[in-house]
Design an enzyme around this catalytic site. Structure first.
Site: not given
Length: 388
Positions: A14-15, A34, A10-11, A124, A99, A205
């Site tokens: 966590d990811s 995504m 995701s940037g 994440g 989602c 989001c």
């Protein structure tokens, strides 16, 4: 058995740490970014562009491939379209749960498995399964169980409560056993400090930096109506549309001794009933009616007509409350749930999700149709019965 893993990037930190841990353990790692929303915010700046740039930079640092996947069309039809329909109907949905159910653990999962050749996916999320953070305890003969993360503030099992067991069986949660503090500390130690410093995205989001009222007004026409005091029956103010308000929300109505809070919304008449005072007894109920549940694992002993004990929440930050669950059947054959809570809760909201737990396991969830009678009405009824 699990060699190639596609991890959602995701940037964020966590990811980033999840991808690092997968690479360190020797998996063949592919990153996937995504794109679910395609709108530049009111300032002309798209935060998604910065997130994508951060995702590319991470993958260069870790020497892994990054796949960009566009789910804008699917997100609109399967998440955002339903979100708007619910708000127009006076219902308050949860787009994060939708989602995860429709995009991340359905569309993305299938894309990773079928087109990218993944043996498993990784995310994440702060959650665990009985198969371990890297599926190291995977057992083909054993049912997968979704387990709460040790960090109670960050635990995200609530938002994963509608995903399928099939997807969960092949999902890794590399940071699921860590706290947020540990994740940021690890990021700093391994050269990912910029991700640890990055501000965490909060809220819905697609709303971005706008107020929700401003955002929703762009998609749903205003339909003014009255605020009506539930005790007196008097009109005490006007609203611009049911979609602007949710159960339990404080209303901006001047000239009253106590602030008013939304109690019920009536789509047919466009009336919003309001109760005076945050702790008004009509805002509390200990009964919930819910739609057909989605079970990752059904609570042991659950049979039609039988009572099963477990724990309940409908907001992910609130404490768990003991409950009794009964599965019933409608005339059309659809399953429904009736939930009796051990203690009354405030502002149970149609459209939100009743999520069920026992010990540390999350069984699944069901969308709330309506709360039962309020505690105040229940007590009044009992007094009348006793008087008779």
């Amino acid at each position: 058995m699990f060699r190639r893993v596609v991890v959602g990037i995701s940037g964020g930190v966590d990811s980033a740490v999840s991808a690092y841990l997968l690479k360190k353990r020797g998996f063949e790692v592919c990153g996937a970014f995504m794109k679910n929303w395609d709108l530049i915010d009111e300032s002309g700046y798209c935060s998604g562009e910065q997130d994508l740039e951060d995702a590319h930079r991470l993958c260069r640092m870790l020497d892994i491939q990054l796949e960009e996947i566009n789910f804008v069309k699917e997100y609109w039809s399967e998440v955002f379209g339903n979100f708007l329909k619910d708000y127009e109907a006076g219902i308050t949905p949860n787009p994060d749960i939708l989602c995860n159910r429709h995009i991340k653990f359905n569309r993305f999962f299938r894309h990773a498995r079928e087109r990218l050749g993944a043996d498993a996916i990784a995310t994440g999320h702060y959650a665990r399964t009985n198969f371990g953070p890297f599926l190291e305890q995977y057992n083909e003969q054993e049912a997968v169980r979704l387990l709460m993360a040790p960090d109670p503030i960050k635990d995200q099992t609530f938002f994963l409560s509608q995903i399928t067991a099939d997807a969960l069986r092949r999902t890794m949660f590399p940071i699921g056993s860590l706290t947020k503090r540990q994740v940021k500390q690890l990021a700093t130690e391994v050269g990912l400090e910029s991700y640890a410093r990055k501000k965490e995205s909060m809220g819905i989001c697609f709303v971005g930096k706008r107020s929700f009222q401003q955002f929703i007004a762009e998609y749903i026409e205003p339909k003014p109506g009255p605020f009506v005091d539930v005790d007196s029956g008097r009109e005490v103010g006007r609203h611009a549309g049911l979609h602007h308000w949710t159960v339990g929300q404080k209303c901006k109505i001047g000239g009253c001794l106590q602030p008013y809070y939304v109690l019920r919304k009536h789509r047919e008449t466009n009336v919003i009933e309001v109760a005076s005072g945050h702790e008004h007894p009509l805002l509390y109920t200990d009964m919930v009616y819910a739609e057909q549940p989605v079970w990752i694992n059904a609570p042991p002993g659950l049979k039609r007509g039988h009572v099963v004990r477990c724990e309940f929440r409908f907001q992910h930050t609130k404490p768990l409350v003991g409950c009794s669950v009964i599965e019933t059947t409608e005339e059309h054959g659809r399953e429904r749930l009736f939930v009796k809570l051990d203690e009354p809760l405030r502002a149970i909201t149609p459209g939100q999700y009743a999520v069920f737990y026992r010990n540390e396991e999350c069984f699944g969830s069901a969308r709330i149709v309506q709360p039962g009678p309020s505690v105040a009405y229940s007590k009044e009824w009992q007094l009348r019965q006793e008087a008779c």
